[in-house]
Scaffold this motif. Sequence first.
Motif, PDB file in Angstrom:
ATOM      1  N   VAL A 174      14.837  -5.122  16.664  1.00 45.59           N
ATOM      2  CA  VAL A 174      14.638  -6.533  16.247  1.00 45.59           C
ATOM      3  C   VAL A 174      13.903  -7.077  17.684  1.00 45.59           C
ATOM      4  O   VAL A 174      13.641  -8.359  17.537  1.00 45.59           O
ATOM      5  CB  VAL A 174      16.094  -7.250  16.221  1.00 45.59           C
ATOM      6  CG1 VAL A 174      16.577  -6.892  14.768  1.00 45.59           C
ATOM      7  CG2 VAL A 174      17.024  -6.875  17.056  1.00 45.59           C
ATOM      8  N   PRO A 312      17.898 -10.150  12.206  1.00 44.50           N
ATOM      9  CA  PRO A 312      16.929  -9.146  11.807  1.00 44.50           C
ATOM     10  C   PRO A 312      15.634 -10.004  10.956  1.00 44.50           C
ATOM     11  O   PRO A 312      15.688 -11.058  10.840  1.00 44.50           O
ATOM     12  CB  PRO A 312      17.575  -8.330  10.635  1.00 44.50           C
ATOM     13  CG  PRO A 312      18.676  -9.628  10.226  1.00 44.50           C
ATOM     14  CD  PRO A 312      18.819 -10.063  11.674  1.00 44.50           C
ATOM     15  N   ASN A 358      12.524  -3.713  11.200  1.00 47.43           N
ATOM     16  CA  ASN A 358      12.472  -4.800  11.968  1.00 47.43           C
ATOM     17  C   ASN A 358      10.974  -5.160  12.617  1.00 47.43           C
ATOM     18  O   ASN A 358       9.995  -4.550  12.356  1.00 47.43           O
ATOM     19  CB  ASN A 358      13.371  -4.982  13.009  1.00 47.43           C
ATOM     20  CG  ASN A 358      15.107  -5.351  12.059  1.00 47.43           C
ATOM     21  OD1 ASN A 358      14.922  -6.326  11.461  1.00 47.43           O
ATOM     22  ND2 ASN A 358      15.975  -4.519  12.084  1.00 47.43           N
TER      23      ASN A 358
END
Length: 499
Positions: A174, A312, A358
């Motif tokens: 992320v 996310p 991600n």
Amino acid sequence: MSARILIIDDDAGYRGALARLLGRAGHEVLTLATGEEARASSVSIAPDVVVIDQRLPDAHGLDLLDELKLMLKSSTFVVVTAYPEVSVAVDAMRRGAFDYFGKGADPQEGTMRIERAADLSSLKRRVADAQAETGASSAELIGTSPAMERLRARLNALAASDDTTALITGETGVGKGLVARAVYTSSRRAAEPFVNVDCTTIPATLVESELFGHERGAFSGATGMKPGRVESAGRGTLFLDEIGELDLSVQAKLLRLLEEREYTRIGSTRPRKLQARIITATNRDLVRAVEEGRFRADLRFRLEVFVLEVPPLRERAEDVLLIAEHYAAERARSLGRSSVELTAEVRQALLSYPFPGNVRELRNMIEQALLLASDDMLTLEEFPVLARFRAGWQPPPTPVRPSVRPPAPFPSVPPATQSTPAPARASFAPAFASTPPALSVRVAGPASLAVIRERYAEQERTKLIDALEQAGGNVALAARQVGLSRFQMLRRLAKHGLR
């Protein structure tokens, strides 16, 4: 490692002797006698380390330190004096000196301290080079979604403090590292080093040495003194990525570092002060890790002073195209291409794809597409994963692993039918066999792995206490009784909170 060292001292004898020692060690040494010469020449010399005498004929050494720090951003400073005083040493460190020692000290010790300063200067250069390569955009958080606005609001709140410990949570990929760097660049520590430690890449047996450093001869293979990452961070920022992977014994040392703001090199008895700010990150559920006995509860609470949760990518779909276009333009420039464009079909596919990997997965997709593309128009053919997804293939779902959950009011208690009587105390040695022996514990029902580990740990802790009692508190004697080295014994005591 060779360094360029500037010595500013009006004592020709001491200046020459120190220069000869450093020269024989392979360093390039330049010398000046006055503050006026230093102001005129230091920028052109561009030294890695500046050694300043506290008393110069035309300047006070610490005042000159203040001036040169503004002129020599990447240099590290060491102050020497013929009249060492504790108050002067404290003032020198407060003004930004890396070290301070008296001229009466052993010459080899003085050389060693200056070489440690050279190591820090080298680290500063590597950090600066890395920042130049990645560019300023690497620290930008791209996105206009409500989730990203909330994250920015928390970052702005954190910017008011340069000392608050922060924990960054979120799934793999992320961008927790980018958030850590954003915290760093928005603080007043941005001119100091940013030291990134990936806890998953350091062998468990070397983590303590990497973090805190070691003295020469501290263990087999320690042929010289080595400063740790905590020391290398100086007054900057130490980023511990994937903190949830640390061994329990190292977690105890990290807790002490955070609570007492000090640490000790392996093989040393002298505590050192922590000057850096600590930021940590994890993709693990720390509450669950505590319940399973893999993470210390007290450390978890200490880390969660200020939590930054990175959402996310699937929860901020409106940011996908912004990020894709940013990475496409950035990577195109690095490949010498003027511009690239995403087709409407690619844009639609990007918006519908769930991105289990991600932002990292999106960035990799863009890079692959640029390498495959024959012109500046990126089509679905350059995105094989998106093409397969459009054809019906589904990527594996991202496991849901929340990083921070509120603790349960009371720990769960096993049913009465599974209660276990306290095991009888046995001889100490078997608890430390290379392979843990089978526990002589009868359980009415199947015990979980966490319960078994807890019982085994309790047996080990009890036997540690017994050994210490029999040895009258002498750690070395207790270690010999159970067939361990003193260092191994200390690690076991720390693991169980007995030290």
